[in-house]
Motif scaffolding. Sequence first.
Motif, PDB file in Angstrom:
ATOM      1  N   GLU A  46      37.545  25.498  15.952  1.00  0.00           N
ATOM      2  CA  GLU A  46      38.071  26.798  16.432  1.00  0.00           C
ATOM      3  C   GLU A  46      38.976  27.250  15.409  1.00  0.00           C
ATOM      4  N   THR A  47      39.287  28.655  15.210  1.00  0.00           N
ATOM      5  CA  THR A  47      40.316  29.104  14.304  1.00  0.00           C
ATOM      6  C   THR A  47      41.386  29.840  15.057  1.00  0.00           C
ATOM      7  N   ARG A  48      42.474  29.947  14.463  1.00  0.00           N
ATOM      8  CA  ARG A  48      43.726  30.605  14.957  1.00  0.00           C
ATOM      9  C   ARG A  48      44.300  31.085  13.724  1.00  0.00           C
ATOM     10  N   LYS A  49      44.881  32.326  13.679  1.00  0.00           N
ATOM     11  CA  LYS A  49      45.286  33.110  12.677  1.00  0.00           C
ATOM     12  C   LYS A  49      46.615  33.588  12.720  1.00  0.00           C
ATOM     13  N   ARG A  50      47.456  33.242  11.723  1.00  0.00           N
ATOM     14  CA  ARG A  50      48.697  34.343  11.604  1.00  0.00           C
ATOM     15  C   ARG A  50      48.598  35.195  10.136  1.00  0.00           C
ATOM     16  N   ARG A  51      49.404  34.640   9.149  1.00  0.00           N
ATOM     17  CA  ARG A  51      48.853  35.159   7.937  1.00  0.00           C
ATOM     18  C   ARG A  51      47.939  34.545   7.317  1.00  0.00           C
ATOM     19  N   LYS A  52      47.956  33.098   7.636  1.00  0.00           N
ATOM     20  CA  LYS A  52      46.685  32.351   7.024  1.00  0.00           C
ATOM     21  C   LYS A  52      45.859  31.886   8.405  1.00  0.00           C
ATOM     22  N   GLU A  53      44.622  31.486   8.069  1.00  0.00           N
ATOM     23  CA  GLU A  53      43.811  30.706   9.310  1.00  0.00           C
ATOM     24  C   GLU A  53      44.162  29.408   9.323  1.00  0.00           C
ATOM     25  N   TYR A  54      44.064  28.915  10.643  1.00  0.00           N
ATOM     26  CA  TYR A  54      44.230  27.445  10.830  1.00  0.00           C
ATOM     27  C   TYR A  54      43.055  26.791  11.670  1.00  0.00           C
ATOM     28  N   PHE A  55      42.463  25.958  11.167  1.00  0.00           N
ATOM     29  CA  PHE A  55      41.358  25.192  11.805  1.00  0.00           C
ATOM     30  C   PHE A  55      41.793  24.035  12.822  1.00  0.00           C
ATOM     31  N   PHE A  56      41.306  23.975  14.148  1.00  0.00           N
ATOM     32  CA  PHE A  56      41.371  22.936  15.106  1.00  0.00           C
ATOM     33  C   PHE A  56      40.232  22.428  15.351  1.00  0.00           C
ATOM     34  N   TRP A  57      40.317  20.900  15.440  1.00  0.00           N
ATOM     35  CA  TRP A  57      39.178  20.198  15.873  1.00  0.00           C
ATOM     36  C   TRP A  57      39.603  19.596  17.268  1.00  0.00           C
ATOM     37  N   PHE A  58      38.728  19.615  18.344  1.00  0.00           N
ATOM     38  CA  PHE A  58      39.013  18.954  19.295  1.00  0.00           C
ATOM     39  C   PHE A  58      37.783  18.461  20.133  1.00  0.00           C
ATOM     40  N   VAL A  59      37.876  17.885  21.176  1.00  0.00           N
ATOM     41  CA  VAL A  59      36.768  17.174  21.975  1.00  0.00           C
ATOM     42  C   VAL A  59      36.940  18.167  23.005  1.00  0.00           C
ATOM     43  N   ASP A  60      35.516  18.790  23.449  1.00  0.00           N
ATOM     44  CA  ASP A  60      35.201  19.466  24.691  1.00  0.00           C
ATOM     45  C   ASP A  60      34.384  18.875  25.595  1.00  0.00           C
ATOM     46  N   PRO A  61      35.074  18.607  26.874  1.00  0.00           N
ATOM     47  CA  PRO A  61      34.568  17.707  27.770  1.00  0.00           C
ATOM     48  C   PRO A  61      33.005  18.138  28.086  1.00  0.00           C
ATOM     49  N   GLN A  62      32.830  19.411  28.464  1.00  0.00           N
ATOM     50  CA  GLN A  62      31.607  20.104  28.944  1.00  0.00           C
ATOM     51  C   GLN A  62      30.620  19.618  27.689  1.00  0.00           C
ATOM     52  N   MET A  63      31.091  20.060  26.718  1.00  0.00           N
ATOM     53  CA  MET A  63      29.943  19.820  25.341  1.00  0.00           C
ATOM     54  C   MET A  63      29.401  18.382  25.468  1.00  0.00           C
ATOM     55  N   ILE A  64      30.287  17.439  25.840  1.00  0.00           N
ATOM     56  CA  ILE A  64      30.131  16.302  25.535  1.00  0.00           C
ATOM     57  C   ILE A  64      28.817  15.694  26.862  1.00  0.00           C
ATOM     58  N   LEU A  65      29.343  16.353  27.907  1.00  0.00           N
ATOM     59  CA  LEU A  65      28.657  16.334  28.948  1.00  0.00           C
ATOM     60  C   LEU A  65      27.146  16.541  28.921  1.00  0.00           C
ATOM     61  N   ASP A  66      26.980  17.947  28.467  1.00  0.00           N
ATOM     62  CA  ASP A  66      25.936  18.591  28.122  1.00  0.00           C
ATOM     63  C   ASP A  66      25.230  17.879  27.092  1.00  0.00           C
ATOM     64  N   LEU A  67      25.791  17.340  25.947  1.00  0.00           N
ATOM     65  CA  LEU A  67      24.853  16.322  24.772  1.00  0.00           C
ATOM     66  C   LEU A  67      24.304  15.173  25.498  1.00  0.00           C
ATOM     67  N   PHE A  68      25.218  14.325  26.398  1.00  0.00           N
ATOM     68  CA  PHE A  68      24.627  13.393  27.100  1.00  0.00           C
ATOM     69  C   PHE A  68      23.549  13.555  27.922  1.00  0.00           C
ATOM     70  N   HIS A  69      23.602  14.647  28.695  1.00  0.00           N
ATOM     71  CA  HIS A  69      22.375  15.074  29.462  1.00  0.00           C
ATOM     72  C   HIS A  69      21.199  15.195  28.873  1.00  0.00           C
ATOM     73  N   TYR A  70      21.276  16.032  27.740  1.00  0.00           N
ATOM     74  CA  TYR A  70      20.191  16.511  26.825  1.00  0.00           C
ATOM     75  C   TYR A  70      19.546  15.228  26.108  1.00  0.00           C
ATOM     76  N   THR A  71      20.450  14.145  25.683  1.00  0.00           N
ATOM     77  CA  THR A  71      19.949  12.960  25.145  1.00  0.00           C
ATOM     78  C   THR A  71      19.241  12.235  25.909  1.00  0.00           C
ATOM     79  N   PHE A  72      19.995  12.073  27.156  1.00  0.00           N
ATOM     80  CA  PHE A  72      19.362  11.234  27.993  1.00  0.00           C
ATOM     81  C   PHE A  72      17.857  11.419  28.498  1.00  0.00           C
ATOM     82  N   ASN A  73      17.795  13.007  28.629  1.00  0.00           N
ATOM     83  CA  ASN A  73      16.541  13.633  29.223  1.00  0.00           C
ATOM     84  C   ASN A  73      15.482  13.562  28.080  1.00  0.00           C
TER      85      ASN A  73
END
Length: 210
Positions: A46-73
Amino acid sequence: HPILPAPATPAPSMLDSALASKLQLPPSQVRNMLAKMQAAGLLRKETRKRRKEYFFWFVDPQMILDLFHYTFNTVLERFDAKINAEGGAGGDGIIVCERCDTTMATVDAVRLFDDDLGEFICDREPARGIVCRGVLRTRDTSAQADGVHAQKENFVSQLMPLVQLASTCATLAYPIHPLDHPDDPWTSYVDWAPDDPDNPANSADGAPAG
């Protein structure tokens, strides 16, 4: 949520340099790794902005759960497709042409019965205007189908603890978005230089600009 900040390019990436230093890898290789993890659904950016843009990387629990269920099925569907292609677990097998080795389901072979020959005859056209006319026979594939079915049951058995854990996690309340917490704003994750114009300490209220 672990937060990994990085100023937008073309400025040197804090994230790249920090991880590259710890992993002893070139920054370009770190960027490629992050991009692949994002494409695989393991990280969010995701991006946050002041004068410059800053990129942030993080783990989203819901996204991980969705990925697990999708792969399993998806894996289960592939097992089922393989079982069906082998005529079904415990089934009678598949229909195969003795001449061209074409396979088909029994329901498709029924219409190909030749009353004069008393046989099921292949209607595949290997070349324009040429019909195979080979005799269709049943090939016993029940052993292969049963083997795939056993593999599927073993897969489900091995993954069931994770499936149950994922179901439990789905009922939990998730914390506030890691970049929007009022007591821990996104600016707190950036290692600001004292003279950086974006440094909240240099603004009137110290608040993020966006």
